[in-house]
Enzyme design. Structure first.
Site, PDB file in Angstrom:
ATOM      1  N   GLY A 650       0.610  -1.008   0.347  1.00 43.36           N
ATOM      2  CA  GLY A 650      -0.032   0.045  -0.023  1.00 43.36           C
ATOM      3  C   GLY A 650       1.053   0.997   0.620  1.00 43.36           C
ATOM      4  O   GLY A 650       2.377   1.048   0.055  1.00 43.36           O
ATOM      5  N   VAL A 655       2.979  -5.964   3.242  1.00 39.66           N
ATOM      6  CA  VAL A 655       2.473  -7.010   3.726  1.00 39.66           C
ATOM      7  C   VAL A 655       3.603  -8.170   3.937  1.00 39.66           C
ATOM      8  O   VAL A 655       3.285  -8.259   2.532  1.00 39.66           O
ATOM      9  CB  VAL A 655       1.709  -6.987   4.296  1.00 39.66           C
ATOM     10  CG1 VAL A 655       1.326  -8.246   5.142  1.00 39.66           C
ATOM     11  CG2 VAL A 655       0.592  -5.800   4.806  1.00 39.66           C
ATOM     12  N   LYS A 669       3.888  -6.478   8.554  1.00 39.17           N
ATOM     13  CA  LYS A 669       3.249  -4.886   8.152  1.00 39.17           C
ATOM     14  C   LYS A 669       4.341  -4.834   8.421  1.00 39.17           C
ATOM     15  O   LYS A 669       4.999  -3.450   9.710  1.00 39.17           O
ATOM     16  CB  LYS A 669       1.771  -4.285   8.555  1.00 39.17           C
ATOM     17  CG  LYS A 669       1.190  -3.183   8.463  1.00 39.17           C
ATOM     18  CD  LYS A 669       0.253  -2.370   8.532  1.00 39.17           C
ATOM     19  CE  LYS A 669      -0.337  -1.729   8.210  1.00 39.17           C
ATOM     20  NZ  LYS A 669      -1.657  -0.751   8.653  1.00 39.17           N
ATOM     21  N   ASP A 769     -12.092   3.932  10.262  1.00 40.55           N
ATOM     22  CA  ASP A 769     -11.732   3.452   8.731  1.00 40.55           C
ATOM     23  C   ASP A 769     -12.798   2.225   7.969  1.00 40.55           C
ATOM     24  O   ASP A 769     -11.760   1.018   8.092  1.00 40.55           O
ATOM     25  CB  ASP A 769     -10.026   3.570   8.678  1.00 40.55           C
ATOM     26  CG  ASP A 769      -9.839   3.984   6.837  1.00 40.55           C
ATOM     27  OD1 ASP A 769     -10.818   4.008   6.137  1.00 40.55           O
ATOM     28  OD2 ASP A 769      -8.621   3.138   6.656  1.00 40.55           O
TER      29      ASP A 769
END
Length: 919
Positions: A650, A655, A669, A769
């Site tokens: 991302g 990850v 992560k 989120d």
């Protein structure tokens, strides 16, 4: 010869002629009767047996099944048939056939043949089809009972002709449509109306206030919406009002307080908002009051203490706050008090302990504090006590052991400390006992083995020590035993094998040692029903356990293995001798390693992760058991974060899937280097650590540890096999595997997690989120909420202003202009996620459509994911229920959105009840 003539004569001769004529007429009539009488009798018989009423009943019998055997075509009249009553003229006045198991269509009965019928009772049969139009020809009908059948369709307009109707009961069918105002004005003499358990919809018309004779009005389990008209307060003769389980909204009319004769009031399971009217305290004849499962707010009025005749009071699953009124102790005849799943605070008033007739006291899932009153044993008739998921502290009163009629005891999820009283062994009628998630210490009382009727025992997540008592083997009826996340020692007692009904056993995360008793091989665990992980067990795993349970059921132990050969006693002795001879070498090597470790700790990455969280909060457990894992172990497992181990990337990081030497698989992560050096992202990183070390929930991803260094930051989580919900919905193959029942389970699981964050954490946590990318699915497609970098603790003493964060398309609209975060922001995101799960894609423009007046016209089948086959009837009901909540979550006014606690409670209740029906 002369001619002879008979000449008429007067006098006696004339009378004689008349007499002869009369006799001749009688003879003629008699002869004619003799000749025609057989035919006449035959015609009369034929006329009787083929009367309209007889024909109608026999034709109806011929079209169905299980009709009374006495209905015989050879009988001249139906008046002697079972269930049939006639008047003196031989006309049918009553058809009384409830509970006959009749099968057939209702519209096969020709109602136009029964002009004298005043009572019709066909309840509790298996009739189907629609109500025929010709039922309106029963002009004398006063009582109509069609309850508990499978009748469908709408009310025929001809029912308006039944102007003499006094009682109407069509509950328990599938009748649909709206109630016509013309019908209500026609039924001006009605005293009882029962339309429960159908598919009626629309608003209740204000004209209902003109039914001045109404005594019973029961409309529950339909789809009525809108508000209750104020005119309902004019029904002064009303004693029974049941509007429960519909979609009514708005506030509760104050005019209900005018119904002084009311004994039964149920408006639960709707969407009423606002406060509880003080005027309800005027209903002093009330015996039953249910306002539960709505969105009511504010405090409980002290006027509730005026309802001295109440047997049941249900205010559960709302948003009620404030303290429990001491005046509730005035309800001396109360059998059931349910105030669970609200936001009530303060202590439990001792006055409630005066309710000696109380059978059920349900105060769970609130914010109650203080201790459990020692006067609890005054409630000697109590059989169900729920105080779980509050903030109660202190010890469990020993007086609890005097409640010998208790069958259900839930006090888990509090801050109770001290020992488990040995007096608990007196509760020999107990079916369920939940003391989990407290701070209880000491050993498990031996006396618990005397609770022989126990079916579920949960003592998990405490600080219990000592061994598992062998007396547990006496619990022959136990199906669930959870002792996980304690500090229990010793071996697993072989007596556990005597628990013949045991299908769920969780002993994980203790300090148990030794081997698995062979006696456990007799038990039949469900596939996910055994967890012995995170202990010090060793030896072979029983073949039955190895073949019928997953690997994770016994991983992370000292030396458990399946299909392994163990060393002989002699070989093990040689190993021990070898170990003893090597002690000096080991000590020397250890000193070198320790010295090197201190040097490495000063020069390189500071990320050795200890077993337990330290007081300063900077070092966290990676395994939650007595081993240590270093930065180097992660580096070796990922080959120094080689791209071949990367499973996702991302904007902030990547990850990696890491398989450690112990066999444990974790997800790591790792932040990108530039991101790791950014102070803003550093705060997010620290925030996630602080959040995840404070929470623990089955639907929230588990956190194992972290590594923090200015140039290298990573977090270690449990590895979730299936990846994100967004991926599964976007993949054609996995979307099909995610069937309707599994999708509903995803919705419920996320609701459960959010309810925990909002209502069970102190202070409350707002995720900020929630999206399909941040819901991960494990191998069993169970949901796990992830990514807590943007999570915020809700501070009641501040304004909770924030920057705008989250995923586009899931952010609550009010955040754009207020920048004030509340739990209702998560509720909005949950609504979007629910629609996305049902539709198989992001709802997009549909969200704005749902806020329009015609939103109720949206048909479920038009929004279902077309890739899946049509849902079953039970699935469709659950999906409709979920859609209804999703719509309420998307309300533009945050105050009009339900709480996650309410949503989860309703989803859990609805799905369980439908599951029980299907079973």
């Amino acid at each position: 010869m002369g001619e002879y003539r008979i000449k008429p004569k007067t006098g006696s001769n004339c009378y004689m002629a008349s007499f002869i004529t009369f006799v001749l007429k009688i003879v003629v009539v008699w002869v004619s009767l003799i000749i025609v009488s057989p035919a006449t009798i035959a015609v009369a018989s034929e006329s009787s047996s083929s009367s309209p009423e007889t024909k109608a009943l026999l034709n109806w019998k011929a079209s169905g099944a299980h009709f009374p055997g006495s209905w015989d075509a050879n009988d001249t009249s139906p008046c002697k048939w079972d269930g049939i009553t006639c008047n003196e003229a031989g006309r049918v006045t009553e058809i009384y056939l409830p509970f006959y198991n009749l099968q057939g269509k209702l519209n096969k009965l020709n109602f136009s043949s029964f002009q004298n019928l005043f009572r019709l009772n066909l309840g509790s049969n298996s009739l189907y089809g629609t109500i025929p139009e010709n039922i309106g020809m029963l002009s004398e009908l006063t009582h109509l009972y069609l309850y508990s059948n499978s009748i469908s369709g709408k009310f025929p307009s001809s029912l308006a002709n039944l102007t003499r109707l006094l009682e109407l009961d069509v509950s328990g069918n599938e009748i649909s449509g709206e109630i016509d105002g013309y019908l209500l004005t026609s039924w001006s003499k009605l005293s009882s109306v029962k339309l429960d358990n159908n598919l009626f919809q629309g608003k209740i018309l204000s004209i209902i206030g003109k039914l001045s004779d109404l005594n019973i009005l029961s409309l529950s389990y339909n789809r009525f919406n809108g508000s209750i008209p104020q005119e309902i307060g004019k029904l002064k003769n009303l004693s029974h009002l049941d509007l429960g389980s519909n979609m009514f909204s708005g506030s509760i009319p104050l005019q209900l307080g005018n119904l002084r004769d009311l004994t039964y009031l149920d408006i639960g399971s709707n969407m009423f908002s606002g406060s509880i009217p003080l005027q309800l305290g005027n209903l002093r004849n009330l015996i039953y009051l249910d306002l539960g499962s709505n969105m009511l707010s504010g405090s409980i009025p002290t006027q509730m203490g005026n309802l001295g005749k109440l047997n049941k009071l249900d205010l559960s699953s709302n948003m009620l706050s404030g303290s429990l009124p001491a005046q509730l102790g005035n309800l001396g005849y109360l059998n059931e008090l349910d105030l669970g799943r609200n936001m009530l605070s303060g202590s439990i008033p001792t006055q409630i302990m005066n309710l000696r007739y109380l059978n059920r006291l349900l105060l769970g899932s609130n914010k109650l504090s203080g201790s459990i009153p020692t006067q609890i044993d005054n409630l000697g008739n109590l059989n169900h006590l729920s105080l779980g998921n509050n903030m109660l502290s202190g010890s469990i009163p020993t007086q609890m052991g005097n409640l010998t009629r208790l069958k259900w005891l839930e006090i888990g999820g509090n801050m109770l400390s001290g020992l488990i009283p040995t007096q608990m062994g007196n509760l020999k009628a107990l079916y369920k006992l939940d003391l989990s998630m407290n701070i209880l210490s000491g050993s498990v009382p031996v006396e618990m083995g005397e609770m022989i009727t126990l079916n579920q025992l949960n003592l998990s997540n405490n600080m219990l020590t000592g061994s598992i008592p062998a007396s547990m083997g006496n619990l022959k009826n136990l199906c669930l035993l959870d002792l996980s996340n304690n500090m229990l020692t010793g071996s697993i007692p072989m007596e556990i094998g005597d628990m013949e009904q045991l299908t769920l056993l969780n002993l994980s995360c203790n300090k148990l040692h030794g081997s698995i008793p062979e006696q456990m091989g007799k038990l039949n665990f469900s596939y996910m029903g055994l967890d012995l992980s995170c202990n010090d067990l060793e030896g072979p795993v029983l073949d039955k356990i190895a073949s019928e349970t997953p690997l994770k059921a016994w991983k992370m132990n000292k030396g458990l293995c399946s299909n392994c050969s163990w060393k002989s006693r002699e070989k093990r002795l040689k190993v021990k001798i070898s170990i003893v001879l090597s002690v000096s070498s080991i000590i020397l090597v250890t000193l070198v390693i320790v010295a090197g470790w201190f040097l490495f700790r000063q020069k390189s990455i500071n990320c050795i992760i200890n077993t337990r969280a330290q007081k300063n909060g900077d070092i966290f457990s990676i395994w939650n058991y007595d081993e240590k894992i270093s930065y180097r172990d992660i580096m070796e497992a990922t080959d120094e974060f080689n791209i071949k181990y990367c499973i996702g990337t991302g904007g902030c990081g990547s990850v990696y899937k890491a398989t450690l030497l112990t066999g444990k698989v974790v997800a790591v992560k790792k932040l990108h280097r530039l991101v790791a050096e950014d102070k803003a992202y550093g705060r997010s990183f620290t925030n996630e650590i602080q959040v995840l070390t404070r929470i623990r929930h089955q639907n929230i991803v588990k956190f194992h540890g972290f590594c923090s260094h200015p140039r290298c930051k990573f977090l270690v989580y449990e590895y979730i096999e299936r990846g994100s919900l967004a991926y599964s919905l976007g993949n054609e193959v996995e979307a099909l595997e995610l069937d309707w029942r599994k999708r509903l389970n995803v919705i419920k699981g996320v609701a459960y997690a959010l309810s925990y964050l909002h209502h069970d954490c102190t202070p409350p946590l707002i995720h900020r989120d929630i999206s399909s990318k941040n819901v991960l699915l494990d191998a069993d497609l169970e949901p796990h909420v992830s990514d807590f970098g943007n999570t915020k603790f809700l501070n009641p003493d501040s304004s909770n202003h924030t920057i705008l964060v989250g995923t586009y398309g899931y952010i609550a609209p009010e955040l754009a202009y207020t920048m004030v975060v509340t739990e209702k922001c998560d509720v909005y995101s949950f609504g979007v996620l629910t629609l996305e799960t049902i539709m198989g894609r992001h709802p997009g423009e549909l969200m704005s459509t749902l806020s329009l007046p015609h939103a109720k016209d949206i048909i479920l089948k038009d929004v279902l994911d077309p890739r899946l086959p049509p849902p079953t009837q039970l699935e469709a009901q659950d999906l409709t229920f979920s859609m209804m909540f999703a719509t309420s979550c998307l309300h533009t006014d945050p105050k009009s959105r339900p709480t996650m606690q309410y949503i989860y409670g309703e989803l859990e209740s609805s799905m369980n009840s439908l599951r029980n029906i299907s079973a």
